[in-house]
Enzyme design. Structure first.
Site, short mmCIF file in Angstrom:
data_model
loop_
_atom_site.label_atom_id
_atom_site.label_comp_id
_atom_site.label_asym_id
_atom_site.label_seq_id
_atom_site.Cartn_x
_atom_site.Cartn_y
_atom_site.Cartn_z
N CYS A 5 0.84 -1.21 0.00
CA CYS A 5 0.00 0.00 0.00
C CYS A 5 0.87 1.26 0.00
O CYS A 5 1.69 1.46 0.91
CB CYS A 5 -0.91 -0.02 1.23
SG CYS A 5 -1.82 1.51 1.47
N CYS A 8 0.46 3.38 3.18
CA CYS A 8 1.17 2.80 4.33
C CYS A 8 2.66 3.12 4.23
O CYS A 8 3.31 3.40 5.25
CB CYS A 8 0.95 1.29 4.39
SG CYS A 8 -0.64 0.81 5.10
N ASP A 31 -1.77 16.43 -1.51
CA ASP A 31 -2.00 15.54 -2.65
C ASP A 31 -0.96 15.84 -3.72
O ASP A 31 -0.67 17.00 -4.02
CB ASP A 31 -3.42 15.73 -3.21
CG ASP A 31 -3.82 14.60 -4.15
OD1 ASP A 31 -4.72 13.82 -3.78
OD2 ASP A 31 -3.23 14.50 -5.26
N HIS A 47 -4.00 0.76 8.37
CA HIS A 47 -4.52 0.42 7.05
C HIS A 47 -5.95 -0.09 7.14
O HIS A 47 -6.22 -1.17 7.66
CB HIS A 47 -3.64 -0.66 6.38
CG HIS A 47 -4.12 -0.99 5.00
ND1 HIS A 47 -3.75 -0.26 3.88
CD2 HIS A 47 -4.98 -1.93 4.56
CE1 HIS A 47 -4.36 -0.75 2.82
NE2 HIS A 47 -5.12 -1.77 3.21
N ASN A 86 -13.76 8.81 -1.62
CA ASN A 86 -14.20 7.89 -2.68
C ASN A 86 -14.06 6.48 -2.13
O ASN A 86 -12.98 6.11 -1.65
CB ASN A 86 -13.32 8.07 -3.93
CG ASN A 86 -13.41 9.46 -4.51
OD1 ASN A 86 -14.46 10.10 -4.45
ND2 ASN A 86 -12.32 9.96 -5.08
N GLY A 92 -14.49 5.86 -7.87
CA GLY A 92 -13.30 6.65 -8.18
C GLY A 92 -12.14 6.45 -7.23
O GLY A 92 -11.14 7.18 -7.32
N HIS A 97 -6.46 2.67 0.50
CA HIS A 97 -6.24 2.97 1.93
C HIS A 97 -7.16 4.16 2.22
O HIS A 97 -7.02 5.21 1.56
CB HIS A 97 -4.76 3.31 2.16
CG HIS A 97 -4.37 3.63 3.58
ND1 HIS A 97 -3.36 2.97 4.25
CD2 HIS A 97 -4.85 4.56 4.45
CE1 HIS A 97 -3.22 3.49 5.47
NE2 HIS A 97 -4.13 4.45 5.62
N HIS A 99 -9.05 7.36 2.80
CA HIS A 99 -8.57 8.74 2.90
C HIS A 99 -9.69 9.68 2.53
O HIS A 99 -10.61 9.32 1.78
CB HIS A 99 -7.36 8.97 1.99
CG HIS A 99 -7.61 8.63 0.55
ND1 HIS A 99 -7.57 7.32 0.09
CD2 HIS A 99 -7.93 9.39 -0.51
CE1 HIS A 99 -7.84 7.31 -1.20
NE2 HIS A 99 -8.07 8.55 -1.60
N HIS A 101 -10.34 13.49 0.91
CA HIS A 101 -9.79 14.64 0.22
C HIS A 101 -10.27 15.89 0.95
O HIS A 101 -11.49 16.09 1.11
CB HIS A 101 -10.30 14.68 -1.23
CG HIS A 101 -9.85 13.52 -2.06
ND1 HIS A 101 -8.76 13.59 -2.90
CD2 HIS A 101 -10.33 12.26 -2.18
CE1 HIS A 101 -8.60 12.42 -3.51
NE2 HIS A 101 -9.55 11.59 -3.08
P1 5GP Z 1 -8.56 8.46 -4.76
O1 5GP Z 1 -8.59 8.49 -6.27
O2 5GP Z 1 -8.19 7.09 -4.27
O3 5GP Z 1 -9.78 9.01 -4.12
O4 5GP Z 1 -7.42 9.47 -4.36
C1 5GP Z 1 -6.07 9.13 -4.39
C2 5GP Z 1 -5.29 10.41 -4.36
O5 5GP Z 1 -3.97 10.12 -3.99
C3 5GP Z 1 -5.23 11.13 -5.72
O6 5GP Z 1 -5.77 12.44 -5.60
C4 5GP Z 1 -3.73 11.15 -6.06
O7 5GP Z 1 -3.32 12.36 -6.65
C5 5GP Z 1 -3.10 10.95 -4.69
N1 5GP Z 1 -1.82 10.25 -4.71
C6 5GP Z 1 -1.54 9.09 -5.37
N2 5GP Z 1 -0.28 8.71 -5.13
C7 5GP Z 1 0.25 9.65 -4.30
C8 5GP Z 1 1.53 9.80 -3.68
O8 5GP Z 1 2.45 9.00 -3.86
N3 5GP Z 1 1.70 10.88 -2.89
C9 5GP Z 1 0.71 11.79 -2.66
N4 5GP Z 1 0.99 12.83 -1.85
N5 5GP Z 1 -0.52 11.68 -3.21
C10 5GP Z 1 -0.73 10.62 -4.02
ZN ZN Z 2 -2.39 1.26 3.66
#
Ligand code: 5GP
Ligand code: ZN
Length: 115
Positions: A5, A8, A31, A47, A86, A92, A97, A99, A101
């Site tokens: 992950c 993680c 982000d 996690h 999401n 989306g 893991h 999270h 936004h």
């Molecule tokens: P999801 O699409 O799962 O709701 O959001 C994942 C978010 O993680 C995306 O907005 C993407 O830009 C961000 N993201 C993906 N990989 C990384 C990373 O390695 N570092 C950081 N800081 N953000 C990441």
């Molecule tokens: Zn994780």
């Protein structure tokens, strides 16, 4: 810690990130591809894949995630913010893991934001 992950690995500091703030159970990072003037990701340090996978005994933990969002909002004196999770690929979610936004500085509804 889930070894495959990416979040993680960020929490374990094996992958660098810009840390905004943390508390005992949650971490906020910038982000990597911001979709708003302020775009942070707030996650539990444990996690948990998504809200689907949240157990009842995770309630305190997830409360700490929301509290971290509150603390950041108050300390940075922003007028308003959005907190969006999401859950599931069809909604989306790309990083499995949990999270949230944390978005501020633009009206996401006027800008047709896509996360
Ligand atoms: P999801 O699409 O799962 O709701 O959001 C994942 C978010 O993680 C995306 O907005 C993407 O830009 C961000 N993201 C993906 N990989 C990384 C990373 O390695 N570092 C950081 N800081 N953000 C990441
Ligand atoms: Zn994780």
């Amino acid at each position: 810690m889930e070894s495959s992950c990416i979040f993680c690995k960020i929490i374990a500091k094996e992958i660098p990130s810009t840390i905004i703030k943390e508390n005992q159970s949650a971490l906020a990072i910038r982000d990597i591809h911001p979709k708003a003037p302020t775009h942070y990701l707030i996650m539990p340090k444990m996690h948990i894949q998504s809200i689907f996978h949240m157990q009842d005994d995770h309630q305190m933990l997830v409360g700490q995630v929301i509290s971290l969002a509150r603390d950041i909002a108050i300390e940075t004196e922003i007028a308003g913010f959005n907190l969006i999770a999401n859950n599931g690929v069809s909604a989306g979610q790309s990083v499995m893991h949990m999270h949230f936004h944390f978005l501020a500085g633009a009206n996401i509804y006027e800008h047709g934001l896509q996360l």
